[in-house]
Design an enzyme around this catalytic site. Sequence first.
Site, short mmCIF file in Angstrom:
data_model
loop_
_atom_site.label_atom_id
_atom_site.label_comp_id
_atom_site.label_asym_id
_atom_site.label_seq_id
_atom_site.Cartn_x
_atom_site.Cartn_y
_atom_site.Cartn_z
CE LYS A 1 11.79 -5.80 3.14
NZ LYS A 1 12.28 -4.68 2.32
CG ASP B 1 8.76 -3.96 1.63
OD1 ASP B 1 9.83 -3.51 1.21
OD2 ASP B 1 8.13 -4.84 1.01
O1 2IT Z 1 13.23 -2.42 0.56
C1 2IT Z 1 13.56 -1.42 1.23
O2 2IT Z 1 14.67 -0.92 1.13
C2 2IT Z 1 12.58 -0.89 2.18
N1 2IT Z 1 11.47 -1.39 2.25
C3 2IT Z 1 12.92 0.28 3.05
C4 2IT Z 1 13.64 -0.19 4.26
C5 2IT Z 1 13.91 0.88 5.29
O3 2IT Z 1 14.42 0.48 6.37
O4 2IT Z 1 13.66 2.05 5.07
#
Ligand code: 2IT
Length: 452
Positions: free
Chosen positions: A131, A171
């Site tokens: 993340k 996100d």
């Molecule tokens: O919280 C999540 O799963 C996302 N923001 C999507 C992450 C992604 O790599 O598609």
Amino acid sequence: MENPNIEQKIQDFIARIEARNPNEPEFLQAVKEVAITVLPFIATRKEYAGKKLLERMAEAERIIIFRVPWMDDKGEIHVNRGYRIQMNSAIGPYKGGIRFHPTVNLSVLKFLAFEQVFKNSLTTLPMGGGKGGANFDPQGKSDMEIMRFCQAFMTEMCKHIGPETDVPAGDIGVGAREIGYLFGQYKKIRNEFTGVLTGKGLAYGGSLIRPEATGYGVVYFCEQMLKTIGETIEGKTFSVSGFGNVAWGVVKKINELGGKVLTISGPDGYIYDEEGISGAKVDFMLSMRASGTNRAQDFATEFPSAVFHAGKRPWEVKCDVAIPAATQNELLLEDAELLVANGVLCVTEAANMPSTLEAINYFVENKILFSPGKASNAGGVATSGLEMTQNSIRLNWTSEEVDARLKEIMIGIHKACRDYGKEDNGYVNYVKGANIAGFVKVAEAMLAQGVV
Ligand code: 2IT
């Protein structure tokens, strides 16, 4: 508990994590929820004994923190802090979104990265967990300011990511526009056209259904939960929070399946619409997001049937199903008590960790059908995984194909949660089920790969 020592082991584990990560309440909250459900399971498996598997999972493989300097339209210089948390790569390259929001800090991103490891494992696709983000507030910024910020952010991040290493996505505060700017800068610096980001536009490697996927997946998951008590989406009333990408997908799919959405919300309060939020009102959610003003009140100005409740959360509204789709810790114990008192049948989390530990415990104690975000919102990252596959084989699938795969994945996650979460009295604890099912695949991979 079958094992009298396990309580003590959980306490000791949490104390160690707390000592090593002081002043990180969100991270500690996420680890606690997993430890309480997974440590008793580990204690039943001889092959996991003494391997410190969960302890290793609770320490990021790598954290990159960097300066993001950028210039606004008036020529003034600003400095933000950027992050990429590379949490766990046991089952695939790091994968997870980028969040641009003033509340972003190390604790928040570590909790999100930790959750992502379990979520990505649940999808059954080969994706590790990561993340990233910055404490940047996109509100009120011009398009060119957003572009310059994205370029400054990627100028550093491009050294640490790649299609076989780490694949970020969107996100909160990062949508198709930001992904475009981030992709452009990556390509310019690295001179590579690759699937290094997901959530891309259709013209340059994006996947159909990715924008809708998180919300659609949530509703497919909710459908499966309701099915276990002989119920369907059709004719049910829904309280939804948030108005962004996830809430939009949720509301769209609920309408398609014949449910009625009573609420959406913003940081300023919530909207109650007794006629239901459907048709042009759903499209209006997109323009609310695009406007960047972050105000739910605008919805009530536009539609006379909508009543705005300033400074309140939608959980006081009587509904059959509650879907928190805004952000972490937006549903507290007092909200859980209200929902249960008003006869809620099912709570399906769409945001990441929207319910506090106390709220979750209250739902579980009252045997409410309750699913944690890491299970029910996994359709977003799952569809990112499908975008990665399409990029790798250099083909684009139709919406029908992507949607069918998404639905199949959500049904699979629901089954995995039930298999690991069923309790002796028949109640399915989806929190326990999701944590254990997510843990097992990562644990097996880590065991096989040795102490690295
Ligand atoms: O919280 C999540 O799963 C996302 N923001 C999507 C992450 C992604 O790599 O598609």
